[in-house]
Write a protein that holds these residues in place. Structure first.
Motif, PDB file in Angstrom:
ATOM      1  N   THR A 120       0.833  -1.201   0.000  1.00 50.01           N
ATOM      2  CA  THR A 120       0.000   0.000   0.000  1.00 50.01           C
ATOM      3  C   THR A 120       0.869   1.252   0.000  1.00 50.01           C
ATOM      4  OG1 THR A 120      -1.780  -1.136   1.169  1.00 50.01           O
ATOM      5  CG2 THR A 120      -1.774   1.270   1.263  1.00 50.01           C
ATOM      6  N   GLU A 121       1.901   1.246   0.832  1.00 49.21           N
ATOM      7  CA  GLU A 121       2.801   2.401   0.894  1.00 49.21           C
ATOM      8  C   GLU A 121       3.610   2.546  -0.383  1.00 49.21           C
ATOM      9  OE1 GLU A 121       4.916   5.725   2.576  1.00 49.21           O
ATOM     10  OE2 GLU A 121       2.907   4.864   2.701  1.00 49.21           O
ATOM     11  N   LEU A 122       4.050   1.437  -0.951  1.00 47.54           N
ATOM     12  CA  LEU A 122       4.795   1.490  -2.213  1.00 47.54           C
ATOM     13  C   LEU A 122       3.947   2.130  -3.306  1.00 47.54           C
ATOM     14  CD1 LEU A 122       7.213   0.700  -4.033  1.00 47.54           C
ATOM     15  CD2 LEU A 122       6.090  -1.527  -4.359  1.00 47.54           C
ATOM     16  N   SER A 123       2.683   1.730  -3.397  1.00 49.21           N
ATOM     17  CA  SER A 123       1.814   2.316  -4.410  1.00 49.21           C
ATOM     18  C   SER A 123       1.608   3.804  -4.151  1.00 49.21           C
ATOM     19  CB  SER A 123       0.472   1.580  -4.417  1.00 49.21           C
ATOM     20  OG  SER A 123      -0.370   2.089  -5.433  1.00 49.21           O
ATOM     21  N   ARG A 124       1.425   4.182  -2.897  1.00 51.60           N
ATOM     22  CA  ARG A 124       1.252   5.602  -2.566  1.00 51.60           C
ATOM     23  C   ARG A 124       2.474   6.412  -2.963  1.00 51.60           C
ATOM     24  NH1 ARG A 124       2.774   9.512   0.492  1.00 51.60           N
ATOM     25  NH2 ARG A 124       4.400   8.240   1.448  1.00 51.60           N
ATOM     26  N   VAL A 125       3.656   5.896  -2.634  1.00 52.29           N
ATOM     27  CA  VAL A 125       4.896   6.607  -2.967  1.00 52.29           C
ATOM     28  C   VAL A 125       5.030   6.759  -4.482  1.00 52.29           C
ATOM     29  CG1 VAL A 125       7.416   6.388  -2.968  1.00 52.29           C
ATOM     30  CG2 VAL A 125       6.122   5.972  -0.865  1.00 52.29           C
ATOM     31  N   THR A 126       4.715   5.706  -5.213  1.00 52.44           N
ATOM     32  CA  THR A 126       4.823   5.754  -6.670  1.00 52.44           C
ATOM     33  C   THR A 126       3.860   6.768  -7.253  1.00 52.44           C
ATOM     34  OG1 THR A 126       5.401   3.400  -6.644  1.00 52.44           O
ATOM     35  CG2 THR A 126       4.826   4.356  -8.764  1.00 52.44           C
ATOM     36  N   PRO A 201      15.049  19.035 -23.218  1.00 46.79           N
ATOM     37  CA  PRO A 201      14.392  20.196 -23.820  1.00 46.79           C
ATOM     38  C   PRO A 201      13.696  21.065 -22.785  1.00 46.79           C
ATOM     39  CG  PRO A 201      13.122  18.203 -24.215  1.00 46.79           C
ATOM     40  CD  PRO A 201      14.423  17.762 -23.620  1.00 46.79           C
ATOM     41  N   ARG A 202      13.547  22.347 -23.143  1.00 43.90           N
ATOM     42  CA  ARG A 202      12.810  23.272 -22.304  1.00 43.90           C
ATOM     43  C   ARG A 202      11.311  23.043 -22.491  1.00 43.90           C
ATOM     44  NH1 ARG A 202      14.680  27.495 -19.673  1.00 43.90           N
ATOM     45  NH2 ARG A 202      16.617  27.539 -20.876  1.00 43.90           N
ATOM     46  N   LEU A 203      10.553  23.186 -21.414  1.00 42.09           N
ATOM     47  CA  LEU A 203       9.119  22.963 -21.466  1.00 42.09           C
ATOM     48  C   LEU A 203       8.415  24.250 -21.906  1.00 42.09           C
ATOM     49  CD1 LEU A 203       8.579  20.908 -18.181  1.00 42.09           C
ATOM     50  CD2 LEU A 203       9.545  20.191 -20.378  1.00 42.09           C
ATOM     51  N   VAL A 204       7.643  24.135 -22.978  1.00 47.30           N
ATOM     52  CA  VAL A 204       6.930  25.276 -23.545  1.00 47.30           C
ATOM     53  C   VAL A 204       5.486  24.857 -23.784  1.00 47.30           C
ATOM     54  CG1 VAL A 204       9.003  26.199 -24.670  1.00 47.30           C
ATOM     55  CG2 VAL A 204       7.506  24.605 -25.913  1.00 47.30           C
ATOM     56  N   PRO A 205       4.559  25.816 -23.905  1.00 41.70           N
ATOM     57  CA  PRO A 205       3.179  25.444 -24.211  1.00 41.70           C
ATOM     58  C   PRO A 205       3.109  24.575 -25.468  1.00 41.70           C
ATOM     59  CG  PRO A 205       3.276  27.727 -23.539  1.00 41.70           C
ATOM     60  CD  PRO A 205       4.698  27.271 -23.657  1.00 41.70           C
ATOM     61  N   GLY A 206       2.308  23.514 -25.374  1.00 42.96           N
ATOM     62  CA  GLY A 206       2.218  22.536 -26.463  1.00 42.96           C
ATOM     63  C   GLY A 206       3.054  21.304 -26.233  1.00 42.96           C
ATOM     64  N   PHE A 207       3.872  21.319 -25.178  1.00 45.85           N
ATOM     65  CA  PHE A 207       4.692  20.159 -24.808  1.00 45.85           C
ATOM     66  C   PHE A 207       3.801  19.151 -24.088  1.00 45.85           C
ATOM     67  CE2 PHE A 207       7.349  17.859 -21.809  1.00 45.85           C
ATOM     68  CZ  PHE A 207       8.496  17.565 -22.523  1.00 45.85           C
ATOM     69  N   CYS A 208       3.845  17.891 -24.535  1.00 48.50           N
ATOM     70  CA  CYS A 208       3.023  16.841 -23.926  1.00 48.50           C
ATOM     71  C   CYS A 208       3.910  15.661 -23.560  1.00 48.50           C
ATOM     72  CB  CYS A 208       1.931  16.384 -24.885  1.00 48.50           C
ATOM     73  SG  CYS A 208       0.733  17.667 -25.310  1.00 48.50           S
ATOM     74  N   ILE A 209       3.688  15.109 -22.368  1.00 48.00           N
ATOM     75  CA  ILE A 209       4.553  14.054 -21.850  1.00 48.00           C
ATOM     76  C   ILE A 209       3.739  13.059 -21.030  1.00 48.00           C
ATOM     77  CG2 ILE A 209       5.138  15.368 -19.755  1.00 48.00           C
ATOM     78  CD1 ILE A 209       7.773  13.418 -21.704  1.00 48.00           C
ATOM     79  N   ALA A 210       4.071  11.791 -21.172  1.00 47.74           N
ATOM     80  CA  ALA A 210       3.506  10.752 -20.309  1.00 47.74           C
ATOM     81  C   ALA A 210       4.501  10.520 -19.174  1.00 47.74           C
ATOM     82  CB  ALA A 210       3.269   9.466 -21.088  1.00 47.74           C
ATOM     83  N   ILE A 211       4.060  10.786 -17.961  1.00 42.22           N
ATOM     84  CA  ILE A 211       4.905  10.671 -16.777  1.00 42.22           C
ATOM     85  C   ILE A 211       4.540   9.378 -16.074  1.00 42.22           C
ATOM     86  CG2 ILE A 211       5.489  11.714 -14.555  1.00 42.22           C
ATOM     87  CD1 ILE A 211       4.863  14.432 -15.820  1.00 42.22           C
ATOM     88  N   GLU A 212       5.502   8.454 -15.933  1.00 47.79           N
ATOM     89  CA  GLU A 212       5.154   7.132 -15.405  1.00 47.79           C
ATOM     90  C   GLU A 212       6.262   6.506 -14.558  1.00 47.79           C
ATOM     91  OE1 GLU A 212       4.648   3.946 -18.239  1.00 47.79           O
ATOM     92  OE2 GLU A 212       5.417   5.180 -19.876  1.00 47.79           O
ATOM     93  N   PRO A 213       6.330   6.886 -13.290  1.00 51.92           N
ATOM     94  CA  PRO A 213       7.296   6.222 -12.407  1.00 51.92           C
ATOM     95  C   PRO A 213       6.932   4.764 -12.170  1.00 51.92           C
ATOM     96  CG  PRO A 213       5.878   7.689 -11.163  1.00 51.92           C
ATOM     97  CD  PRO A 213       5.577   7.946 -12.598  1.00 51.92           C
ATOM     98  N   MET A 214       7.945   3.924 -12.114  1.00 53.63           N
ATOM     99  CA  MET A 214       7.842   2.512 -11.763  1.00 53.63           C
ATOM    100  C   MET A 214       8.807   2.271 -10.620  1.00 53.63           C
ATOM    101  SD  MET A 214       7.931   1.432 -15.714  1.00 53.63           S
ATOM    102  CE  MET A 214       8.334   3.129 -16.152  1.00 53.63           C
ATOM    103  N   VAL A 215       8.290   1.829  -9.485  1.00 48.08           N
ATOM    104  CA  VAL A 215       9.098   1.756  -8.271  1.00 48.08           C
ATOM    105  C   VAL A 215       8.892   0.400  -7.621  1.00 48.08           C
ATOM    106  CG1 VAL A 215       9.623   2.868  -6.066  1.00 48.08           C
ATOM    107  CG2 VAL A 215       8.741   4.246  -7.970  1.00 48.08           C
ATOM    108  N   GLY A 216       9.996  -0.198  -7.146  1.00 45.07           N
ATOM    109  CA  GLY A 216       9.916  -1.502  -6.504  1.00 45.07           C
ATOM    110  C   GLY A 216      10.437  -1.479  -5.082  1.00 45.07           C
ATOM    111  N   LEU A 217      10.138  -2.547  -4.362  1.00 43.93           N
ATOM    112  CA  LEU A 217      10.633  -2.687  -2.993  1.00 43.93           C
ATOM    113  C   LEU A 217      12.091  -3.111  -2.947  1.00 43.93           C
ATOM    114  CD1 LEU A 217       7.695  -4.409  -1.067  1.00 43.93           C
ATOM    115  CD2 LEU A 217       8.574  -2.092  -0.763  1.00 43.93           C
ATOM    116  N   GLY A 218      12.611  -3.581  -4.059  1.00 45.13           N
ATOM    117  CA  GLY A 218      13.976  -4.084  -4.057  1.00 45.13           C
ATOM    118  C   GLY A 218      14.824  -3.488  -5.156  1.00 45.13           C
ATOM    119  N   THR A 219      15.386  -4.353  -5.960  1.00 46.34           N
ATOM    120  CA  THR A 219      16.324  -3.921  -6.984  1.00 46.34           C
ATOM    121  C   THR A 219      15.657  -3.073  -8.061  1.00 46.34           C
ATOM    122  OG1 THR A 219      17.885  -4.715  -8.686  1.00 46.34           O
ATOM    123  CG2 THR A 219      15.934  -6.044  -8.307  1.00 46.34           C
TER     124      THR A 219
END
Length: 279
Positions: A120-126, A201-219
């Motif tokens: 539960t905490e891992l998912s919250r942190v991610t 790159p510098r962020l300007v209007p019209g810039f689109c990005i998929a932000i997707e952290p993947m975090v594990g308990l170990g390695t």
């Protein structure tokens, strides 16, 4: 080359993002012990079809499904099949849609019944690290500022119950990406700072990005199974995955794949979300 979108193109991406949000809502409501990942895939496919959109996962590089269903130690790209979810599992559901040629992509992590507190905490942190990255989508920032915000949030969290050197494992081989007229575009977004890669790159209007952290308990290390898709942690520890597609507009950030455009969560962070072009 980074594709810069017009307001009309962002509006189409917002339409696609709302379809993704609907598919995620339906899948989340269906997750329960005894449900198969194939059934979740069928649910997402139906929602996307009913909204007049197309899946951008199905057939992508030969991928055979509408969602990626990644359970427990599978980090990303799990193929939906007859696997039955059990009490205590955790599943990442990654899904995308296309409307009039414009893409959106997002992922959620869903517990199956009661899960261990450390998961539960891992998912919250991610998830919270993703929002820290979204908050860094500001005019004048650079790509690395998003990476830094994600990493700093994760590194500030208390020592987890597992993991080398008492740290969460930020998955190294996968990250976010540009999105727009294709699902995966430049730039690649690391979830940590690699000074060898520069500031990006510098962020300007019209810039689109998929932000997707993947975090594990170990390695942070992973490997790909023989199906050439499924990515697992090397040490078998569990991981979580959250993702939103985000556009930077003249009025600020717009979370394309959140029902409210990210307004409520960004307000908690002291940021005003851009007006919703399809409201």
């Amino acid at each position: 080359m980074v594709e810069i979108k017009t307001p009309d193109q962002i509006a189409k991406m917002r339409e696609a993002g709302l379809v993704v949000a609907e598919a995620h809502r339906a899948c989340r409501e269906a997750v329960a012990p005894g449900v198969t990942t194939k059934e979740l895939d069928e649910i997402a496919a139906r929602v996307i079809r009913e909204h007049g959109a197309k899946s951008n996962f199905l057939g992508y590089g030969g991928f055979p499904a509408t969602i990626c269903a990644s359970v427990n130690d599978v980090v990303v790209h799990g193929i939906p099949d007859g696997l039955t979810l059990r009490e205590g599992d955790v599943i990442s559901i990654d899904c995308g849609a296309i409307v009039d040629g414009w893409h959106a992509d997002a992922a959620i992590t869903v517990p199956v019944g009661a899960v261990p507190p450390e998961i539960t905490e891992l998912s919250r942190v991610t998830e919270e690290s993703m929002w820290a990255g979204i908050a860094a989508v500001r005019r004048g920032n650079r790509l690395v500022d998003i990476s830094r915000a994600i990493e700093n949030y994760i590194r500030r969290q208390p020592r987890p119950t597992a993991g080398p050197a008492g740290k969460y494992g930020i998955i190294e081989d996968y990250g976010g990406h540009g999105i727009g007229s294709a699902m995966h575009m430049d730039p690649h977004l690391l979830n940590y700072v690699d000074r060898r890669r520069g500031r990006g790159p510098r962020l300007v209007p019209g810039f689109c990005i998929a932000i997707e952290p993947m975090v594990g308990l170990g390695t942070p290390r992973t490997h790909v199974l023989d199906d050439e898709w499924t990515v697992k942690t090397n040490d078998g520890t569990w991981a979580c995955h959250w993702e939103h597609s985000v556009a930077l507009t003249e009025q600020g950030p717009l979370v394309l794949t959140a029902f409210d455009g990210g307004r409520a969560k960004l307000a908690e962070l002291g940021i005003e979300a851009a007006p919703d072009p399809v409201a």
